[in-house]
Scaffold this active site. Structure first.
Site, mmCIF file in Angstrom:
data_model
loop_
_atom_site.group_PDB
_atom_site.id
_atom_site.type_symbol
_atom_site.label_atom_id
_atom_site.label_comp_id
_atom_site.label_asym_id
_atom_site.label_seq_id
_atom_site.Cartn_x
_atom_site.Cartn_y
_atom_site.Cartn_z
ATOM 1 N N ASP A 234 -1.115 0.128 -4.059
ATOM 2 C CA ASP A 234 -2.844 0.059 -4.327
ATOM 3 C C ASP A 234 -2.970 1.404 -4.915
ATOM 4 O OD1 ASP A 234 -4.785 -2.245 -3.513
ATOM 5 O OD2 ASP A 234 -5.483 -0.456 -3.094
ATOM 6 N N TYR A 370 -13.010 2.498 -6.871
ATOM 7 C CA TYR A 370 -12.773 1.552 -8.170
ATOM 8 C C TYR A 370 -13.591 1.838 -9.492
ATOM 9 C CZ TYR A 370 -10.392 -1.681 -4.839
ATOM 10 O OH TYR A 370 -9.217 -2.367 -4.197
ATOM 11 N N HIS A 427 1.830 -6.635 0.436
ATOM 12 C CA HIS A 427 0.868 -5.762 -0.176
ATOM 13 C C HIS A 427 0.840 -4.406 0.594
ATOM 14 C CE1 HIS A 427 -1.924 -4.028 -3.089
ATOM 15 N NE2 HIS A 427 -2.784 -3.724 -1.802
#
Length: 450
Positions: A234, A370, A427
């Site tokens: 990630d 982000y 994940h």
């Protein structure tokens, strides 16, 4: 996570508990896991010597996790006062987290959940904080008792946290207690990305992957390491890519469990929902279709954080139930098998992670990563992977957002030397399968030890 009610997981749990307990006891008695060239030297003692020789702003200081009683009381009051929306009009989760499911989770969070257990688990580990480039970076640092352990920095993502790696610390630092060899040992450093967890929240611009990567290199050298390896999934994958592009002195290689491998010519079609080009091999076609579905149906969370983190932050920072829904949806979708997160991770561990975001007030600041990265598309071109010249290892877990084909990985990372597809985990690889994750670290980084 190991399956419940099995004999082997219980034995492993006992071993890990013993390892962490030993770490805590050794810290209390002035001893800790010894690192390379530091047999019998404690993490605390070494950190004190480093701090004594460093400027006050560069000092490595002990850290203990503690949230006030008032903050916990406020959390329970907010949970109790949640104003719930109407029930979804479908019989599945296609509109989002189902009302009954979230109400059950929130009720447990309000009445039965105990944050103090997380603090006890964290505070049994050697934790520190140091100032780097204007921010306070909090990190866990566990040295192996085995000589010549390889220093390894592990980077979390969102909606994960350093808590993802706690159960992997034992297998990584003390491999002989978990079926490994002394020469498989790692010294482990687990920092919280600035704006996440107990690290401070940046007040200035620029805290994207490149700046975090530079901070990680400063941290590793400040701890006295002249050579090390890095791992991430990630955000951790993006940061590890950035670190590898920078190629700082002493970085031996990186391992990724969510690599950016999508070829440039396929990005537009994937985002546009186009059919896969004719002639794609099966693995590439499957990856294309998986990503196309992801961006069409499941990526709105990322688009919001990439474009408007401040706007979404008001709701996430004000409503713990809202934060829980936002994070629980992705934890559920991305844990393998999908939709079964509570069976894999356990409800308490999921709430540990959500609580960390709430109690440190980092829902909004973590979203800004982000925005700073300005990329959420797994593109090899966007991550400039072909500029990486240090060795790269990749493990593909079956429940990842997409399963990177080896052909894409070889094209994206010219220095790829290790690639493996495993049969368990998603994940949150280290969180879900700590033993398998540790084994992959041993296998992947083994060739770089000498």
């Amino acid at each position: 996570m190991y399956k419940r009610n099995s004999a082997r997981p219980q034995r492993l749990g006992v071993r890990l508990a013993a390892t962490l307990c030993a770490a805590s006891l050794m810290m209390a008695s002035g001893h800790s896991f010894a690192g390379p060239g530091d047999a019998g030297d404690s993490t605390a003692d070494r950190s004190q010597r480093q701090s004594a020789s460093a400027s006050p702003s560069e000092a490595i200081r002990p850290f203990k996790a503690h949230i006030s009683d008032q903050a916990l009381k406020d959390l329970r009051a907010r949970l109790q006062a949640t104003r719930w929306p109407d029930k979804e009009t479908v019989d599945d989760s296609s509109q989002g987290v189902q009302l009954a499911k979230l109400q059950e989770l929130v009720k447990h969070w309000e009445t039965d959940y105990d944050w103090r257990k997380v603090e006890m688990k964290l505070n049994a580990l050697p934790q520190f904080v140091t100032r780097i480039d204007g921010v306070e970076v909090q990190f866990i640092h566990v040295r192996s008792r085995h000589p010549n352990a390889l220093p390894l920095i592990l980077t979390h993502g969102w909606p994960g946290s350093p808590l993802e790696f706690i159960d992997a610390i034992g297998p990584l630092t003390d491999p002989t207690a978990f079926g490994g060899r002394p020469e498989d040992a790692f010294d482990v450093v687990i920092p919280a990305i600035p704006g996440h967890g107990f690290s401070s929240r940046p007040a200035d611009l620029g805290w994207g992957p490149d700046r975090v990567a530079r901070a990680w290199d400063v941290l590793m050298h400040r701890l006295g390491y002249t050579r090390y390896v890095a791992q991430g999934g990630d955000h951790g994958s993006v940061i590890s890519d950035a670190l590898a592009r920078q190629k700082p002195q002493g970085l031996l290689g990186i391992h990724l469990n969510m690599p950016a491998t999508v070829p440039p010519e396929l990005v537009k079609g994937i985002h546009g929902g186009d059919e896969p080009p004719a002639g794609l091999p099966e693995a590439e076609r499957t990856a294309y279709q998986t990503l196309s579905k992801f961006f069409a149906r499941n990526a709105a969370y990322g688009a919001m954080m990439v474009t408007r983190p401040q706007t979404i932050g008001y709701g996430l920072n004000d409503s713990p139930a809202g934060l829980a829904a936002f994070m629980y949806e992705k934890i559920t979708e991305w844990t393998y098998p999908s939709g079964n997160a509570e069976a894999v991770l356990g409800r308490e561990r999921i709430l540990d992670d959500i609580s960390l975001y709430w109690l440190t007030n980092t829902a909004s600041s973590s979203s800004r990563f982000y925005w700073e990265n300005n990329n959420n598309n797994f593109s090899s071109a966007a991550q400039r992977t072909t500029e990486i010249s240090v060795p790269v290892a990749i493990t593909v877990f079956p429940g990842e957002i997409y399963r990177a084909p080896k052909s894409w990985a070889q094209r994206a990372y010219p220095t790829l030397y290790y690639f493996k597809e495993v049969d368990r985990g998603g994940h949150f690889a280290a969180w879900e399968q700590p033993q398998l994750f540790a084994q992959e670290m041993r296998s992947a980084f083994g060739p770089l030890r000498n």
